[in-house]
Motif scaffolding. Structure first.
Motif, PDB file in Angstrom:
ATOM      1  N   LYS A   1       0.829  -1.199   0.000  1.00 15.43           N
ATOM      2  CA  LYS A   1       0.000   0.000   0.000  1.00 15.43           C
ATOM      3  C   LYS A   1       0.871   1.259   0.000  1.00 15.43           C
ATOM      4  O   LYS A   1       0.566   2.252  -0.680  1.00 15.43           O
ATOM      5  N   ALA A   2       1.954   1.223   0.777  1.00 17.91           N
ATOM      6  CA  ALA A   2       2.857   2.380   0.816  1.00 17.91           C
ATOM      7  C   ALA A   2       3.421   2.671  -0.572  1.00 17.91           C
ATOM      8  O   ALA A   2       3.498   3.836  -0.994  1.00 17.91           O
ATOM      9  N   LEU A   3       3.784   1.624  -1.299  1.00 15.15           N
ATOM     10  CA  LEU A   3       4.302   1.809  -2.661  1.00 15.15           C
ATOM     11  C   LEU A   3       3.233   2.403  -3.570  1.00 15.15           C
ATOM     12  O   LEU A   3       3.488   3.338  -4.325  1.00 15.15           O
ATOM     13  N   ARG A   4       2.011   1.876  -3.489  1.00 13.37           N
ATOM     14  CA  ARG A   4       0.921   2.393  -4.320  1.00 13.37           C
ATOM     15  C   ARG A   4       0.594   3.845  -3.981  1.00 13.37           C
ATOM     16  O   ARG A   4       0.209   4.620  -4.854  1.00 13.37           O
ATOM     17  N   ASP A   5       0.795   4.197  -2.708  1.00 12.20           N
ATOM     18  CA  ASP A   5       0.500   5.563  -2.269  1.00 12.20           C
ATOM     19  C   ASP A   5       1.652   6.531  -2.530  1.00 12.20           C
ATOM     20  O   ASP A   5       1.587   7.697  -2.141  1.00 12.20           O
ATOM     21  N   GLY A   6       2.703   6.036  -3.178  1.00 13.14           N
ATOM     22  CA  GLY A   6       3.828   6.908  -3.523  1.00 13.14           C
ATOM     23  C   GLY A   6       4.806   7.168  -2.397  1.00 13.14           C
ATOM     24  O   GLY A   6       5.630   8.094  -2.479  1.00 13.14           O
ATOM     25  N   LYS A   7       4.772   6.339  -1.361  1.00 17.72           N
ATOM     26  CA  LYS A   7       5.695   6.521  -0.232  1.00 17.72           C
ATOM     27  C   LYS A   7       6.967   5.720  -0.489  1.00 17.72           C
ATOM     28  O   LYS A   7       7.178   4.644   0.071  1.00 17.72           O
ATOM     29  N   HIS A   8       7.797   6.253  -1.370  1.00 18.30           N
ATOM     30  CA  HIS A   8       9.033   5.547  -1.731  1.00 18.30           C
ATOM     31  C   HIS A   8      10.202   6.504  -1.908  1.00 18.30           C
ATOM     32  O   HIS A   8      11.199   6.166  -2.535  1.00 18.30           O
ATOM     33  N   GLY A   9      10.099   7.704  -1.367  1.00 19.46           N
ATOM     34  CA  GLY A   9      11.216   8.644  -1.404  1.00 19.46           C
ATOM     35  C   GLY A   9      12.063   8.525  -0.153  1.00 19.46           C
ATOM     36  O   GLY A   9      11.896   7.615   0.665  1.00 19.46           O
ATOM     37  N   TYR A  10      13.001   9.461  -0.005  1.00 15.90           N
ATOM     38  CA  TYR A  10      13.831   9.482   1.201  1.00 15.90           C
ATOM     39  C   TYR A  10      12.984   9.797   2.433  1.00 15.90           C
ATOM     40  O   TYR A  10      11.975  10.494   2.354  1.00 15.90           O
ATOM     41  N   THR A  11      13.444   9.311   3.581  1.00 17.62           N
ATOM     42  CA  THR A  11      12.858   9.701   4.865  1.00 17.62           C
ATOM     43  C   THR A  11      13.976  10.301   5.715  1.00 17.62           C
ATOM     44  O   THR A  11      15.157  10.217   5.345  1.00 17.62           O
ATOM     45  N   PRO A  12      13.648  10.900   6.852  1.00 17.78           N
ATOM     46  CA  PRO A  12      14.717  11.325   7.767  1.00 17.78           C
ATOM     47  C   PRO A  12      15.624  10.141   8.118  1.00 17.78           C
ATOM     48  O   PRO A  12      15.164   8.987   8.147  1.00 17.78           O
ATOM     49  N   THR A 219      11.875   3.007   2.710  1.00 16.65           N
ATOM     50  CA  THR A 219      10.668   3.753   3.081  1.00 16.65           C
ATOM     51  C   THR A 219       9.415   2.883   3.166  1.00 16.65           C
ATOM     52  O   THR A 219       8.730   2.878   4.199  1.00 16.65           O
ATOM     53  N   PRO A 220       9.035   2.129   2.119  1.00 18.71           N
ATOM     54  CA  PRO A 220       7.832   1.306   2.263  1.00 18.71           C
ATOM     55  C   PRO A 220       7.953   0.258   3.361  1.00 18.71           C
ATOM     56  O   PRO A 220       6.957  -0.097   3.997  1.00 18.71           O
ATOM     57  N   ALA A 221       9.176  -0.230   3.606  1.00 14.51           N
ATOM     58  CA  ALA A 221       9.373  -1.197   4.692  1.00 14.51           C
ATOM     59  C   ALA A 221       9.068  -0.554   6.046  1.00 14.51           C
ATOM     60  O   ALA A 221       8.547  -1.211   6.956  1.00 14.51           O
ATOM     61  N   GLN A 222       9.389   0.742   6.190  1.00 10.03           N
ATOM     62  CA  GLN A 222       9.068   1.433   7.436  1.00 10.03           C
ATOM     63  C   GLN A 222       7.558   1.485   7.654  1.00 10.03           C
ATOM     64  O   GLN A 222       7.072   1.320   8.776  1.00 10.03           O
ATOM     65  N   TYR A 223       6.806   1.711   6.568  1.00  9.79           N
ATOM     66  CA  TYR A 223       5.347   1.733   6.702  1.00  9.79           C
ATOM     67  C   TYR A 223       4.806   0.332   6.977  1.00  9.79           C
ATOM     68  O   TYR A 223       3.796   0.170   7.675  1.00  9.79           O
ATOM     69  N   GLY A 224       5.469  -0.679   6.434  1.00  9.30           N
ATOM     70  CA  GLY A 224       5.111  -2.057   6.784  1.00  9.30           C
ATOM     71  C   GLY A 224       5.351  -2.331   8.261  1.00  9.30           C
ATOM     72  O   GLY A 224       4.541  -2.980   8.935  1.00  9.30           O
ATOM     73  N   ALA A 225       6.466  -1.810   8.776  1.00  4.02           N
ATOM     74  CA  ALA A 225       6.776  -1.966  10.199  1.00  4.02           C
ATOM     75  C   ALA A 225       5.762  -1.235  11.064  1.00  4.02           C
ATOM     76  O   ALA A 225       5.375  -1.710  12.141  1.00  4.02           O
ATOM     77  N   LEU A 226       5.311  -0.090  10.590  1.00  4.42           N
ATOM     78  CA  LEU A 226       4.284   0.665  11.310  1.00  4.42           C
ATOM     79  C   LEU A 226       2.993  -0.143  11.391  1.00  4.42           C
ATOM     80  O   LEU A 226       2.357  -0.224  12.457  1.00  4.42           O
ATOM     81  N   ALA A 227       2.613  -0.757  10.276  1.00  2.00           N
ATOM     82  CA  ALA A 227       1.397  -1.578  10.258  1.00  2.00           C
ATOM     83  C   ALA A 227       1.527  -2.766  11.211  1.00  2.00           C
ATOM     84  O   ALA A 227       0.579  -3.125  11.917  1.00  2.00           O
ATOM     85  N   ALA A 228       2.708  -3.373  11.251  1.00  2.00           N
ATOM     86  CA  ALA A 228       2.927  -4.515  12.140  1.00  2.00           C
ATOM     87  C   ALA A 228       2.862  -4.096  13.604  1.00  2.00           C
ATOM     88  O   ALA A 228       2.232  -4.761  14.431  1.00  2.00           O
ATOM     89  N   THR A 229       3.497  -2.990  13.922  1.00  2.00           N
ATOM     90  CA  THR A 229       3.565  -2.536  15.314  1.00  2.00           C
ATOM     91  C   THR A 229       2.212  -2.093  15.841  1.00  2.00           C
ATOM     92  O   THR A 229       1.861  -2.355  17.000  1.00  2.00           O
TER      93      THR A 229
END
Length: 257
Positions: A1-12, A219-229
């Motif tokens: 979902k993060a990839l589809r939503d365009g969340k694939h740029g740099y993060t802090p 970046t998308p892995a971080q959103y996956g981790a957020l969903a898991a947590t």
């Protein structure tokens, strides 16, 4: 979902705020410790935390104590920095518990870092409350030593054994680095998402090491981790139960012993 939503740029470099906040809430829930999200660093796996901590405190004039048997990277990283690796021997004679007297004897003015791993890989041992209190007393008497507490197996505990984090001792707050992550708890090994808690005076140094090495965690892995947590946690209990049943089958099978 993060990839589809365009969340694939740099993060802090220290990770997205939402994930650090979720980790902070999880630490409060499970370790009863209130941690500012600014002291939390997201990294590609737990190994980065031990690597950065050992780099910070390793030097040719330093000694680093580590559990043996233990994760092989402890010793190899210590040697890489030029520091002297001092093994903290764990033997079957005392059920792989830490020998408190030997630990005391291993500490000197050159000791810069002690690595603890409870629950342990590979022994499965967990430091009991009495030993933990003694270890904390030793550390209080040696304020020059920093502590890396590898607790990545903190939610994979069997036989209802009580587990307490070194992070929960406020007297160590300014010297303890906690290592944890998503790989074991949620079987997310290939996603490469770990997290760590750093003392305030070290957190910016750790963040700078992130910037100058891997830039940021995927970046998308971080959103996956957020969903898991933040998601349902029954999957963790189910996985540990399956492992536990398998463990009991093996120990009851005489061909193994």
């Amino acid at each position: 979902k993060a990839l589809r939503d365009g969340k694939h740029g740099y993060t802090p470099a220290n990770g997205i705020l939402e994930l650090r906040e979720a980790v902070s809430k999880d630490i409060l829930l499970r370790r009863k410790v209130d941690i500012n999200p600014e002291n939390i660093i997201i990294s590609p796996g737990g190994k980065v935390t031990m690597w950065h901590a050992i780099l910070m405190f390793g030097d040719k004039n330093k000694e680093i104590i580590y559990p043996n048997p233990g994760f092989p990277i402890y010793e190899s990283a210590i040697k890489y920095t030029g520091a002297k690796p001092i093994p903290m021997k764990l033997t079957i004679k005392n059920d792989f518990n830490i020998d408190i007297e030997k630990l005391k004897a291993s500490i000197n003015k050159n000791t810069s870092l002690i690595i603890f791993n409870s629950p342990s890989n590979p022994t499965g041992g967990i430091v009991n409350q009495n030993d933990l209190n003694e270890i904390v007393n030793i550390l209080e008497k040696n304020p020059h030593i920093y502590i890396l507490s590898d607790e990545i197996y903190s939610r994979m505990i069997y036989d209802n054994i009580n587990y307490k984090s070194l992070l929960s001792y406020p007297q160590l707050k300014d010297r303890i680095i906690l290592l944890d992550g998503l790989s074991k708890t949620y079987a997310m090994t290939g996603w490469r998402v770990g997290y760590s808690v750093w003392p305030s005076k070290l957190v910016k140094i750790s963040e700078r090491l992130n910037i100058n090495s891997f830039s940021c965690t995927n970046t998308p892995a971080q959103y996956g981790a957020l969903a898991a947590t933040e998601g349902p946690q029954d999957c963790v209990a189910k996985m540990v139960s399956i492992f536990d049943n398998r463990r009991k089958m093996i120990f009851n099978d005489k061909k193994y012993f």
